[in-house]
Design an enzyme around this catalytic site. Sequence first.
Site, PDB file in Angstrom:
ATOM      1  N   LYS A 204      26.904  10.603  20.315  1.00 15.34           N
ATOM      2  CA  LYS A 204      26.774  11.532  19.186  1.00 15.34           C
ATOM      3  C   LYS A 204      27.523  12.838  19.440  1.00 15.34           C
ATOM      4  CE  LYS A 204      22.819   9.619  16.837  1.00 15.34           C
ATOM      5  NZ  LYS A 204      21.393   9.703  16.502  1.00 15.34           N
ATOM      6  N   ARG A 239      18.283   4.138  22.170  1.00 19.98           N
ATOM      7  CA  ARG A 239      19.191   3.381  21.290  1.00 19.98           C
ATOM      8  C   ARG A 239      20.620   3.737  21.682  1.00 19.98           C
ATOM      9  NH1 ARG A 239      21.993   4.497  16.751  1.00 19.98           N
ATOM     10  NH2 ARG A 239      22.175   2.897  15.150  1.00 19.98           N
TER      11      ARG A 239
HETATM   12  C1  7PJ Z   1      19.878   6.714  14.858  1.00 15.60           C
HETATM   13  C2  7PJ Z   1      19.474   5.600  14.138  1.00 15.60           C
HETATM   14  C3  7PJ Z   1      18.936   7.395  15.678  1.00 15.60           C
HETATM   15  C4  7PJ Z   1      17.326   5.766  14.958  1.00 15.60           C
HETATM   16  C5  7PJ Z   1      21.557   5.982  13.734  1.00 15.60           C
HETATM   17  C6  7PJ Z   1      24.595   6.889  15.182  1.00 15.60           C
HETATM   18  C7  7PJ Z   1      24.121   7.143  13.796  1.00 15.60           C
HETATM   19  N1  7PJ Z   1      18.201   5.116  14.181  1.00 15.60           N
HETATM   20  N2  7PJ Z   1      20.534   5.151  13.431  1.00 15.60           N
HETATM   21  N3  7PJ Z   1      17.677   6.874  15.687  1.00 15.60           N
HETATM   22  N4  7PJ Z   1      21.194   6.928  14.608  1.00 15.60           N
HETATM   23  N5  7PJ Z   1      16.056   5.330  15.031  1.00 15.60           N
HETATM   24  O1  7PJ Z   1      24.248   5.933  15.847  1.00 15.60           O
HETATM   25  O2  7PJ Z   1      25.422   7.751  15.621  1.00 15.60           O
HETATM   26  O3  7PJ Z   1      19.192   8.406  16.339  1.00 15.60           O
HETATM   27  S1  7PJ Z   1      23.154   5.816  13.055  1.00 15.60           S
END
Ligand code: 7PJ
Length: 259
Positions: A204, A239
């Site tokens: 990010k 994640r």
């Molecule tokens: C997240 C997500 C996060 C959860 C995305 C990216 C953007 N779901 N989906 N937490 N980010 N739970 O991966 O840069 O931080 S999409």
Amino acid sequence: MGILNVTPDSFSDGGSFQEQDAALHRVEKMLAEGVDIIDIGGESTRPGAQAVSEQAELERVVPVIEAIRARFAVPLSIDTSKPAVMQAAITAGADLVNDVCALQAEGALNVCASLDVPICLMHMQGQPRTMQQAPQYHDVVQDVSQFFAARIAACEAAGIVRSRLILDPGFGFGKTLQHNIDLLRRLDEFSVLGLPILVGLSRKSMIGAVLDHRPVEGRLHGSVAGAVIAAMNGASIVRVHDVGATVDAIKLVNAVANQ
Ligand code: 7PJ
């Protein structure tokens, strides 16, 4: 939790053989690297991203979930905010709902009440298209905690038992660099809510910002460091894009924590 983005290729709007084949190869690689959950997303929620129609999102994710489910037993998560996609994904074999809108879309609470799966409620201030314009908080940890309490109450009122919930402060979703740093440093304060915490920092812009505006390809080590800090401060799930490197790092965290 390994990230599997299912975005259209040049062959079709979604669901093509090439696309499925690429997804299955990504899954095989993540499994070999020790992934525990695969998070499948058909809509980009990055800052400034355009919305995707329900039909397009369904056509992207459902065939991929079916194809993975037919071959691998790994738990699958569906990254969506649309109730129809949640429903179809779980029917196709997904095991967890991951919603960056924390079930605030119309009908999402009711659909999830009828599905017997865990749900990740993520905090976001504003909407993806505009959320990074001027994020403001009184105290970011307190404000996000209040949001969690309100969404937990809304879930319980809709018939979703508290023990199904996972909380995510939503790094980068309507937050300045300082807000993200404060959330990561004070992550343990969310433990009073008594629910598992999920953290997504991988690649990010906050990682890029700390590393003097490093482009996304150069954020691996910073992302792994972020995952380590999150795990040490109480995150149960991280994640990530880079599963192998993160699994090694988290094994070290656990080896020390479990002494
Ligand atoms: C997240 C997500 C996060 C959860 C995305 C990216 C953007 N779901 N989906 N937490 N980010 N739970 O991966 O840069 O931080 S999409």
